[in-house]
Design an enzyme around this catalytic site. Structure first.
Site, PDB file in Angstrom:
ATOM      1  N   SER A 158     -25.875 -83.964 -50.086  1.00  0.00           N
ATOM      2  CA  SER A 158     -26.008 -85.400 -49.876  1.00  0.00           C
ATOM      3  C   SER A 158     -25.344 -86.127 -51.036  1.00  0.00           C
ATOM      4  O   SER A 158     -25.167 -85.565 -52.124  1.00  0.00           O
ATOM      5  CB  SER A 158     -27.497 -85.779 -49.825  1.00  0.00           C
ATOM      6  OG  SER A 158     -27.685 -87.168 -49.960  1.00  0.00           O
ATOM      7  N   TYR A 183     -35.168 -85.047 -55.724  1.00  0.00           N
ATOM      8  CA  TYR A 183     -34.279 -84.952 -54.568  1.00  0.00           C
ATOM      9  C   TYR A 183     -32.839 -84.743 -55.018  1.00  0.00           C
ATOM     10  O   TYR A 183     -32.112 -83.902 -54.459  1.00  0.00           O
ATOM     11  CB  TYR A 183     -34.386 -86.209 -53.715  1.00  0.00           C
ATOM     12  CG  TYR A 183     -33.499 -86.198 -52.498  1.00  0.00           C
ATOM     13  CD1 TYR A 183     -33.731 -85.311 -51.446  1.00  0.00           C
ATOM     14  CD2 TYR A 183     -32.409 -87.073 -52.395  1.00  0.00           C
ATOM     15  CE1 TYR A 183     -32.915 -85.302 -50.322  1.00  0.00           C
ATOM     16  CE2 TYR A 183     -31.594 -87.075 -51.267  1.00  0.00           C
ATOM     17  CZ  TYR A 183     -31.850 -86.189 -50.230  1.00  0.00           C
ATOM     18  OH  TYR A 183     -31.037 -86.176 -49.122  1.00  0.00           O
TER      19      TYR A 183
END
Length: 316
Positions: A158, A183
């Site tokens: 991502s 994350y």
């Protein structure tokens, strides 16, 4: 550093869909494995691959929910797998290998994002454990089927990797937890995993890729309160999308499907992709991949640590 991170002129882009990148590609007789292939981008990925002729195996933490979501899509099978549980990873892998089948393409799509502090296994931080270590163990355990199939392995990262490099001195956030930094580390780990897997596997015919699928509103945001997404400018107070750069699920699945199947990537590997194209390196706010997320030395270092943590290493 010297890098293969340069555009190749794919002809696709931000708005391309999974069906468009698969046009003219026949996957009949191919076996695809898609983790999380029953929700969000994974569901659209499964649908597109099956439509192109592939038999798709969908390992799922919630098999009943997966069966319901996948109803009506032909040539799909569901099995149980919890990436946060290494015993579950072992059990699934043993069942698959016992079937004697090979894997032609594997898309490690399942993920959790920005969840409250959660510990799994021996106290591991849940995002690093689920998004990275679970997939690390899965690929290494499935390696006989992957190498026999000469597979492409796609590790879904991502743009969130920009939030953090690997925290080498505190992988598990023992010194204080931040959900977005965690994350970011997990997504950087996904990218580095592909870099090292490609380095280790290419001589055996296995190539690996990593990517940013784009901004898409999916169940991945399940842990985010509405007011946080409003503050980010993603949605309005009624929950409707605001960001014009966001993709539909059909567009969001395109880059991972392209990575797994495109003849344009023959002979390539170990690169970060974005918008169905090889991403450029970026050290500022421009689109692209941070150098630390594709650094070969960091990739090898993380592989060694991951093998020690999971006790699994197909190349050990």
């Amino acid at each position: 550093m010297s890098t293969p991170q340069h555009k190749i002129g794919s002809g696709f882009g931000h708005d391309s869909t999974a069906d468009e990148v698969l046009r003219g590609i026949d996957l009949s007789g191919k076996l695809a494995l898609v983790t999380g292939g029953y929700s969000g981008l994974g569901l659209e990925t499964t649908r597109a691959l099956a439509k192109a002729g592939a038999h798709v195996v969908v390992p799922a933490r919630r098999p009943a929910a997966a069966e319901e979501a996948l109803a009506g899509i032909d040539d799909v099978e569901v099995d149980e797998l919890d990436l946060a549980d290494l015993e579950s990873v072992r059990s699934f892998s043993e069942r698959f290998l016992a079937s004697g089948r090979t894997i032609d393409l594997q898309i490690d799509n399942a993920a959790v994002m920005a969840c409250p502090e959660t510990r799994v296994g021996p106290g591991w931080e849940a995002q690093f454990a689920t998004n990275h270590l679970g997939h690390f163990a899965l690929v290494n355990r499935l390696w006989p089927a992957i190498v026999d199939g000469g597979a492409r392995v796609v590790s879904v990262s991502s743009s969130g990797h920009r939030r953090s490099d690997i925290r080498w001195d505190d992988l598990q956030f023992a010194q204080g937890y931040d959900k977005w930094t965690a994350y970011g580390q997990a997504k950087t780990a996904n990218a580095l995993f592909a870099v090292q897997l490609d380095a280790l596997g290419k001589d055996a015919g296995v190539r690996a890729f990593t990517l940013h699928p784009g901004g898409i509103l999916t169940p991945l945001q399940r842990h985010l309160p509405r007011e946080e997404m409003v503050a980010f400018g993603w949605i309005d107070e009624q929950g409707d999308p605001l960001n014009p750069g966001f993709k539909t699920p059909e567009q969001g699945a395109a880059t991972q499907v392209w990575a797994a199947t495109s003849p344009q990537l023959e002979g390539e590997g170990g690169v970060f992709l974005d918008d169905c194209e090889v991403a450029e390196l970026s050290t500022d706010d421009a689109p692209g991949v941070r150098p630390y997320a594709v650094d070969p030395a960091s990739a090898a270092r993380l592989w060694t640590i991951s093998a020690e943590l999971t006790g699994v290493n197909a190349f050990g």
